[in-house]
Scaffold this motif. Structure first.
Motif, PDB file in Angstrom:
ATOM      1  N   PRO A 240       0.833  -1.211   0.000  1.00  0.00           N
ATOM      2  CA  PRO A 240       0.000   0.000   0.000  1.00  0.00           C
ATOM      3  C   PRO A 240       0.864   1.255   0.000  1.00  0.00           C
ATOM      4  O   PRO A 240       1.833   1.357   0.757  1.00  0.00           O
ATOM      5  N   GLY A 241       0.529   2.170  -0.888  1.00  0.00           N
ATOM      6  CA  GLY A 241       1.323   3.380  -1.070  1.00  0.00           C
ATOM      7  C   GLY A 241       2.263   3.310  -2.256  1.00  0.00           C
ATOM      8  O   GLY A 241       2.798   4.342  -2.687  1.00  0.00           O
ATOM      9  N   SER A 242       2.474   2.097  -2.807  1.00  0.00           N
ATOM     10  CA  SER A 242       3.380   1.955  -3.954  1.00  0.00           C
ATOM     11  C   SER A 242       2.751   2.567  -5.207  1.00  0.00           C
ATOM     12  O   SER A 242       1.584   2.308  -5.509  1.00  0.00           O
ATOM     13  N   PRO A 243       3.519   3.362  -5.964  1.00  0.00           N
ATOM     14  CA  PRO A 243       2.995   3.936  -7.206  1.00  0.00           C
ATOM     15  C   PRO A 243       3.140   2.952  -8.365  1.00  0.00           C
ATOM     16  O   PRO A 243       4.035   2.105  -8.385  1.00  0.00           O
ATOM     17  N   LEU A 244       2.254   3.071  -9.336  1.00  0.00           N
ATOM     18  CA  LEU A 244       2.334   2.257 -10.545  1.00  0.00           C
ATOM     19  C   LEU A 244       1.604   2.979 -11.667  1.00  0.00           C
ATOM     20  O   LEU A 244       0.992   4.027 -11.456  1.00  0.00           O
TER      21      LEU A 244
ATOM     22  N   GLY B  59      -5.360   4.338 -25.228  1.00  0.00           N
ATOM     23  CA  GLY B  59      -4.593   5.571 -25.369  1.00  0.00           C
ATOM     24  C   GLY B  59      -4.167   6.146 -24.037  1.00  0.00           C
ATOM     25  O   GLY B  59      -4.961   6.229 -23.099  1.00  0.00           O
ATOM     26  N   GLY B  60      -2.909   6.525 -23.948  1.00  0.00           N
ATOM     27  CA  GLY B  60      -2.389   7.105 -22.721  1.00  0.00           C
ATOM     28  C   GLY B  60      -2.271   6.087 -21.601  1.00  0.00           C
ATOM     29  O   GLY B  60      -2.475   4.885 -21.783  1.00  0.00           O
ATOM     30  N   GLU B  61      -1.936   6.602 -20.415  1.00  0.00           N
ATOM     31  CA  GLU B  61      -1.792   5.750 -19.239  1.00  0.00           C
ATOM     32  C   GLU B  61      -2.215   6.541 -18.008  1.00  0.00           C
ATOM     33  O   GLU B  61      -2.316   7.771 -18.039  1.00  0.00           O
ATOM     34  N   PHE B  62      -2.480   5.828 -16.924  1.00  0.00           N
ATOM     35  CA  PHE B  62      -2.954   6.451 -15.692  1.00  0.00           C
ATOM     36  C   PHE B  62      -1.967   6.201 -14.560  1.00  0.00           C
ATOM     37  O   PHE B  62      -1.491   5.072 -14.378  1.00  0.00           O
ATOM     38  N   GLU B  63      -1.683   7.249 -13.808  1.00  0.00           N
ATOM     39  CA  GLU B  63      -0.979   7.061 -12.547  1.00  0.00           C
ATOM     40  C   GLU B  63      -1.932   6.371 -11.574  1.00  0.00           C
ATOM     41  O   GLU B  63      -3.146   6.558 -11.625  1.00  0.00           O
ATOM     42  N   ALA B  64      -1.390   5.560 -10.688  1.00  0.00           N
ATOM     43  CA  ALA B  64      -2.220   4.884  -9.690  1.00  0.00           C
ATOM     44  C   ALA B  64      -1.377   4.570  -8.466  1.00  0.00           C
ATOM     45  O   ALA B  64      -0.139   4.564  -8.522  1.00  0.00           O
ATOM     46  N   THR B  65      -2.067   4.306  -7.359  1.00  0.00           N
ATOM     47  CA  THR B  65      -1.401   3.981  -6.098  1.00  0.00           C
ATOM     48  C   THR B  65      -2.091   2.781  -5.471  1.00  0.00           C
ATOM     49  O   THR B  65      -3.330   2.726  -5.422  1.00  0.00           O
ATOM     50  N   VAL B  66      -1.310   1.814  -5.024  1.00  0.00           N
ATOM     51  CA  VAL B  66      -1.874   0.662  -4.323  1.00  0.00           C
ATOM     52  C   VAL B  66      -2.461   1.134  -2.994  1.00  0.00           C
ATOM     53  O   VAL B  66      -1.800   1.830  -2.218  1.00  0.00           O
ATOM     54  N   THR B  67      -3.716   0.758  -2.736  1.00  0.00           N
ATOM     55  CA  THR B  67      -4.359   1.139  -1.477  1.00  0.00           C
ATOM     56  C   THR B  67      -4.625  -0.048  -0.567  1.00  0.00           C
ATOM     57  O   THR B  67      -4.727   0.111   0.650  1.00  0.00           O
ATOM     58  N   GLN B  68      -4.740  -1.243  -1.159  1.00  0.00           N
ATOM     59  CA  GLN B  68      -5.042  -2.414  -0.334  1.00  0.00           C
ATOM     60  C   GLN B  68      -4.493  -3.667  -0.997  1.00  0.00           C
ATOM     61  O   GLN B  68      -4.628  -3.858  -2.204  1.00  0.00           O
ATOM     62  N   MET B  69      -3.889  -4.528  -0.195  1.00  0.00           N
ATOM     63  CA  MET B  69      -3.361  -5.805  -0.669  1.00  0.00           C
ATOM     64  C   MET B  69      -4.056  -6.929   0.086  1.00  0.00           C
ATOM     65  O   MET B  69      -3.999  -6.994   1.322  1.00  0.00           O
ATOM     66  N   GLY B  70      -4.742  -7.816  -0.643  1.00  0.00           N
ATOM     67  CA  GLY B  70      -5.349  -8.988  -0.029  1.00  0.00           C
ATOM     68  C   GLY B  70      -4.614 -10.239  -0.468  1.00  0.00           C
ATOM     69  O   GLY B  70      -3.593 -10.183  -1.149  1.00  0.00           O
ATOM     70  N   ARG B  71      -5.154 -11.395  -0.106  1.00  0.00           N
ATOM     71  CA  ARG B  71      -4.503 -12.650  -0.486  1.00  0.00           C
ATOM     72  C   ARG B  71      -4.540 -12.854  -1.996  1.00  0.00           C
ATOM     73  O   ARG B  71      -3.609 -13.404  -2.578  1.00  0.00           O
TER      74      ARG B  71
END
Length: 236
Positions: free
Chosen positions: A33-37, A44-56
């Motif tokens: 959580p908090g990692s950028p990707l 077309g194009g791309e989106f910035e995103a941030t991990v908010t939750q990691m489950g199994r």
């Protein structure tokens, strides 16, 4: 920054549970959580995103700004390839994607070593499409080239659209140098398998308005010649 193909609707501000394939990749990379990707869906194009939750098995991200960036080749180059055997075709799909191919049509030719039909052909197509997706993620492309279902070469020649320049790689002495076709619009290039196209297949291609072109005096491998075309025409 890690990039992931995410073939769903993407919009800034949304919270998104990643599709299974992308979620597994995030977990393999041990993102937290908090990692950028970066996410792209091929539209077309791309989106910035941030991990908010990691489950199994689930990964949720918050989608950020859309970046209107494209890294496509200046012209659309479509490859129609007499399939080389096994891992050589895998390698060809990967490198062609990196070099900017617009689409790939695997073909069953008279001299093809790789013979596909039925369920095996369906599985191979899905496998090659996965290779193209992974290569697009790695090289920075935001559009994934389609890898079509394997087709019979003769049937494809007769049915394929004539809305591009049509070239066939040839060893004939009368073939024109490829460099003469630099700078033109979209192009479809027909290339043979190991051993090349048979004389009958090349004759069929010429009857369907393909122009014979040469890459020079050396005989290149089936998996090498299409990449030379992409480099020569895609960067011209």
């Amino acid at each position: 920054m890690p990039r992931f193909h995410c073939p769903v609707a993407l919009a800034s501000g949304d919270s998104l549970a990643l599709p299974a394939g992308a979620a597994r990749h995030v977990q393999v990379l041990r993102l937290q959580p908090g990692s950028p990707l970066l996410l792209f869906n091929g539209e077309g194009g791309e989106f910035e995103a941030t991990v908010t939750q990691m489950g199994r098995s689930e990964v949720t991200v918050q989608i950020g700004a859309h970046l209107a960036v494209e890294r496509e080749a200046p012209r659309a180059i479509h490859l129609a390839i007499g399939m080389p055997a096994n891992e050589r075709m895998d390698w060809l799909v990967e490198k062609a994607t990196e070099l900017g191919v617009a689409s790939i049509q695997p073909l069953l030719a008279e001299r093809s070593v790789l013979r596909l039909a039925g369920e095996r052909a369906v599985k191979k197509q899905a496998h090659w499409q996965g290779i193209a997706i992974a290569a697009a993620e790695q090289c920075g492309r935001n559009r994934v080239p389609a890898v079509h279902a394997p087709a019979d070469l003769a049937a494809w020649c007769a049915a394929s659209a004539r809305d591009t320049v049509r070239l066939v790689l040839s060893l004939d002495a009368a073939a024109q140098p490829l460099r003469g076709f630099a700078g033109q619009g979209a192009v479809t290039v027909l290339s043979g398998p190991e051993g090349g196209l048979s004389p009958q297949e090349e004759k069929l291609a010429l009857a369907q308005d393909f122009v014979p072109v040469t890459l020079g005096p050396r005989v290149l491998r089936a998996e090498t010649a299409p990449l030379v075309v992409l480099a020569a025409l895609g960067l011209a």
